[in-house]
Design a protein around this motif. Structure first.
Motif, short mmCIF file in Angstrom:
data_model
loop_
_atom_site.label_atom_id
_atom_site.label_comp_id
_atom_site.label_asym_id
_atom_site.label_seq_id
_atom_site.Cartn_x
_atom_site.Cartn_y
_atom_site.Cartn_z
N SER A 5 0.62 -5.17 -19.66
CA SER A 5 0.35 -5.19 -18.22
C SER A 5 -1.05 -4.64 -17.96
O SER A 5 -1.59 -3.85 -18.73
N THR A 6 -1.64 -5.10 -16.87
CA THR A 6 -2.90 -4.55 -16.36
C THR A 6 -2.67 -4.12 -14.93
O THR A 6 -2.22 -4.92 -14.10
N THR A 7 -2.93 -2.87 -14.66
CA THR A 7 -2.74 -2.30 -13.32
C THR A 7 -4.08 -1.80 -12.82
O THR A 7 -4.81 -1.12 -13.55
N VAL A 8 -4.42 -2.15 -11.60
CA VAL A 8 -5.69 -1.75 -11.01
C VAL A 8 -5.41 -0.80 -9.85
O VAL A 8 -4.63 -1.11 -8.94
N ASP A 50 -1.24 -4.72 -3.47
CA ASP A 50 0.19 -5.01 -3.44
C ASP A 50 0.99 -3.86 -2.83
O ASP A 50 2.11 -4.05 -2.38
N ALA A 51 0.40 -2.67 -2.85
CA ALA A 51 1.08 -1.49 -2.30
C ALA A 51 0.05 -0.40 -2.06
O ALA A 51 -1.06 -0.44 -2.62
N ILE A 52 0.41 0.57 -1.23
CA ILE A 52 -0.43 1.74 -0.97
C ILE A 52 0.38 2.99 -1.26
O ILE A 52 1.56 3.08 -0.90
N VAL A 53 -0.26 3.94 -1.93
CA VAL A 53 0.34 5.25 -2.18
C VAL A 53 -0.56 6.29 -1.50
O VAL A 53 -1.78 6.23 -1.64
N SER A 54 0.04 7.22 -0.77
CA SER A 54 -0.77 8.16 0.00
C SER A 54 -0.25 9.59 -0.12
O SER A 54 0.95 9.83 -0.25
N LEU A 67 -3.43 0.67 7.34
CA LEU A 67 -3.71 -0.38 6.38
C LEU A 67 -2.43 -1.10 5.94
O LEU A 67 -2.41 -2.33 5.80
N ALA A 68 -1.38 -0.34 5.69
CA ALA A 68 -0.12 -0.95 5.26
C ALA A 68 0.40 -1.91 6.32
O ALA A 68 0.90 -3.00 6.00
N ASP A 69 0.26 -1.54 7.59
CA ASP A 69 0.68 -2.44 8.67
C ASP A 69 -0.21 -3.68 8.72
O ASP A 69 0.28 -4.80 8.92
N ARG A 70 -1.51 -3.48 8.51
CA ARG A 70 -2.44 -4.61 8.57
C ARG A 70 -2.14 -5.62 7.46
O ARG A 70 -2.13 -6.83 7.69
N TYR A 71 -1.91 -5.11 6.24
CA TYR A 71 -1.70 -6.00 5.10
C TYR A 71 -0.23 -6.37 4.88
O TYR A 71 0.08 -7.17 4.01
N ILE A 146 -3.09 -1.42 -6.58
CA ILE A 146 -2.63 -0.35 -5.70
C ILE A 146 -3.81 0.40 -5.11
O ILE A 146 -4.80 0.64 -5.79
N LEU A 147 -3.68 0.79 -3.85
CA LEU A 147 -4.63 1.69 -3.21
C LEU A 147 -3.99 3.07 -3.11
O LEU A 147 -2.85 3.19 -2.63
N ILE A 148 -4.71 4.10 -3.57
CA ILE A 148 -4.25 5.48 -3.40
C ILE A 148 -5.18 6.17 -2.40
O ILE A 148 -6.39 6.22 -2.60
#
Length: 208
Positions: A5-8, A50-54, A67-71, A146-148
């Motif tokens: 797997s490749t995770t960005v 694909d997802a956001i972690v905060s 951002l989660a609502d926008r995307y 993923i965005l953190i």
């Protein structure tokens, strides 16, 4: 045989909070008007996740939710991604701490492992919880982008883990201005797990 797997991961530090620059740590101040502008300016039309972690702190999660609502993607919050607790230094500017407690502040920046903020969290404990979270999301969201949304100290711990930077140098070895972005790629294969810092603070390098 291990599944490849490749995770960005894109990491972004929160913008300026209300009250301006200070040792904020566990203080839960929201973003200022300038902070919102900084965060929105750091996102481009080419971005997709694909997802956001905060971090659950308001200076992070309010923008992450926007951002989660926008995307229309899932938002995860993780207590382990809170900023380090600076103890007695919280709510004070660097100049104020230097004037009243300069020797201890200098020792902290020179060796944060051996010199914790007075009444605050140890660097070892902080690093332990951040890295635990970092490795958890690598497994939980493997193969995605993923965005953190987090804090300067958290980004320093993640980059230190990625690049095998000794914890003693993790704070002083990396600058993380407001709304600074980084990209880290994690590759898993039969040869093992490899983490690499693709970009840090260079928007032209991380827009694709």
């Amino acid at each position: 045989m291990m599944a490849e797997s490749t995770t960005v991961f894109d990491l972004i530090r929160h913008g300026e909070p209300e009250g301006g620059p200070m040792y904020r740590g566990s203080r839960d101040d929201p973003l200022s008007t300038t902070g919102w502008q900084q965060m929105r300016a750091a996102i481009t039309e080419a971005d997709h996740w694909d997802a956001i972690v905060s971090s659950p702190m308001r200076r992070c999660v309010h923008f992450a939710r926007e951002l989660a609502d926008r995307y229309q993607i899932h938002l995860h919050t993780d207590e382990r991604l809170r900023e380090i607790n600076f103890g007695e230094w919280e709510g004070r500017t660097a100049e104020e701490v230097m004037a009243s407690d300069g020797e201890r502040l200098s020792r902290f920046w020179a060796d944060p492992v051996g010199n914790s903020p007075p009444g605050g969290e140890t660097t070892a404990d902080f690093n332990r919880r951040v890295v635990e979270s970092w490795h958890h999301w690598q497994q939980e969201l493997a193969g995605t982008k993923i965005l953190i949304v987090c804090h300067g100290g958290v980004i320093r711990m993640i980059v230190a883990d990625t690049m095998n930077i000794p914890l003693e140098h993790a704070f002083s070895g990396l600058t993380t201005p407001y709304a600074c972005r980084s990209r880290i790629q994690v590759n898993i294969s039969d040869h093992g797990r490899f983490q690499s810092l693709v970009a840090h603070g260079r928007f032209d390098a991380i827009r694709t």
